[in-house]
Motif scaffolding. Structure first.
Motif, short mmCIF file in Angstrom:
data_model
loop_
_atom_site.label_atom_id
_atom_site.label_comp_id
_atom_site.label_asym_id
_atom_site.label_seq_id
_atom_site.Cartn_x
_atom_site.Cartn_y
_atom_site.Cartn_z
N GLN A 175 0.89 -1.25 -0.21
CA GLN A 175 0.06 -0.21 0.21
C GLN A 175 0.71 1.49 -0.06
O GLN A 175 0.61 2.10 -0.68
CB GLN A 175 -0.60 -0.36 1.41
CG GLN A 175 -1.96 -1.35 1.06
CD GLN A 175 -3.01 -0.95 2.67
OE1 GLN A 175 -2.29 -1.48 3.43
NE2 GLN A 175 -4.53 -0.38 2.68
N ILE A 176 2.28 0.90 0.87
CA ILE A 176 3.18 2.13 0.68
C ILE A 176 3.77 2.42 -0.66
O ILE A 176 4.25 4.00 -1.13
CB ILE A 176 3.43 2.15 1.77
CG1 ILE A 176 2.63 2.31 3.62
CG2 ILE A 176 4.86 3.82 1.90
CD1 ILE A 176 3.94 1.66 4.58
N ALA A 177 3.75 1.09 -1.16
CA ALA A 177 4.29 1.87 -2.61
C ALA A 177 3.49 2.02 -3.59
O ALA A 177 4.24 2.74 -4.55
CB ALA A 177 5.22 0.26 -2.62
N LEU A 178 2.52 1.65 -3.26
CA LEU A 178 1.86 2.52 -4.48
C LEU A 178 0.80 3.91 -3.78
O LEU A 178 1.21 4.49 -5.47
CB LEU A 178 0.62 1.18 -4.24
CG LEU A 178 0.84 -0.05 -5.21
CD1 LEU A 178 -0.89 -0.94 -4.75
CD2 LEU A 178 0.54 -0.25 -6.42
N LEU A 179 0.76 4.14 -2.90
CA LEU A 179 0.80 5.47 -2.78
C LEU A 179 1.21 6.56 -3.08
O LEU A 179 1.74 7.32 -3.02
CB LEU A 179 -0.38 5.17 -2.05
CG LEU A 179 -1.20 5.10 -1.20
CD1 LEU A 179 -1.80 5.00 0.69
CD2 LEU A 179 -2.15 5.99 -1.65
N GLN A 180 2.91 5.78 -2.51
CA GLN A 180 4.17 6.42 -2.46
C GLN A 180 4.18 8.50 -1.12
O GLN A 180 3.62 9.45 -1.82
CB GLN A 180 4.77 7.04 -3.11
CG GLN A 180 5.54 5.75 -4.06
CD GLN A 180 6.50 6.16 -5.02
OE1 GLN A 180 5.95 7.32 -5.74
NE2 GLN A 180 7.17 5.01 -5.97
#
Ligand code: URA
Length: 263
Positions: A175-180
């Motif tokens: 999730q963090i990688a997708l949202l940045q």
């Protein structure tokens, strides 16, 4: 932001706002909120103030990111059997918020209401979290994504076990990688300690800018809303944390060096 609106926000969070009687030491009316250095909120047009009770009565579909990688992640979370929590949960709870957003809030795990509705922070703690976020111009409908360390509810709301965290953290990392996100706010000890891989107590993690992951994303720590419901006296400290987060975000958007310590 005008004083009246600012005080409405503080009252929604539960930070007492009182007025000194005329004829007091200063001989004039003075707001207690000023004494705790409440500053203007960052947004030009903050969301309208509602009491938490009113806020939850408004039915709305959760805002969720779309796209093949989000779909894949959602499908995996919904059918996940990596830990035993899948046997007792109603459903997986992935997260809520817009696809493009600078702010990410991370909590611990779904509770009973979240398990039933499939959305993070929709119980009493969620109402308080929404009020806290609103006070700094944020809402899950427009500009903050909210997720948890665990995607499944631990029975009886017990603390997550290490094997459950280990099984579930990769979902949060995706999730963090997708949202940045540009700024992460960890609410509560479980989120803070797991994201920072530390056992330092929450009180000592507050008031600093930590860094997360390869992108060195600034991460700020504050109290969990459920703790604040049990310990309302600490809401003022949470308000300090929120103002700190807001000022760090302003530094980020202004492109000036980040002051990594509140003191
Ligand atoms: N507490 C959390 O940490 N997350 C939720 O979604 C609900 C309660």
């Amino acid at each position: 932001m005008d004083t009246q609106r600012r005080n409405q926000y503080l009252e929604a969070i539960g930070v007492d706002v009182w007025v000194r009687r005329r004829g007091g030491a200063l001989g004039d009316v003075q707001l207690a909120a000023d004494a705790v250095e409440v500053q203007a909120a960052p947004v030009e047009s903050p969301a309208p103030v509602q009491s938490p009770a009113v806020a939850v009565s408004i039915a709305r579909a959760p805002v969720e990111p779309v796209g093949p990688r989000w779909e894949a992640l959602r499908t995996e979370v919904m059918s996940c059997t990596k830990c035993s929590l899948h046997t007792s949960r109603t459903q997986g709870v992935l997260g809520v918020g817009p696809q493009r957003t600078d702010w990410m809030v991370i909590g611990e795990a779904p509770g009973a209401e979240e398990d039933r509705r499939g959305e993070p922070f929709v119980g009493r703690g969620g109402e308080l979290l929404d009020a806290m976020l609103r006070a700094i111009g944020l809402s899950r409908a427009t500009n903050v994504y909210i997720a948890n360390v665990l995607k499944s509810r631990p029975p009886g709301n017990r603390d997550p076990k290490p094997d459950e965290v280990a099984a579930c953290l990769p979902y949060l990392m995706r999730q963090i990688a997708l949202l940045q996100p540009r700024l992460m706010l960890a609410v509560g000890r479980i989120a803070a300690q797991n994201l920072l891989s530390t056992d330092v107590p929450l009180g000592r993690l507050r008031g600093k800018v930590h860094r997360f992951g390869e992108l060195n994303t600034p991460l700020i720590v504050t109290y969990h809303p459920a703790y604040l419901l049990r310990t309302p006296a600490d809401k003022r400290k949470a308000w300090e944390d929120l103002k700190f987060a807001r000022s760090v975000f302003r530094q980020l958007t202004d492109g000036v060096p980040i002051d990594g310590d509140r003191s």
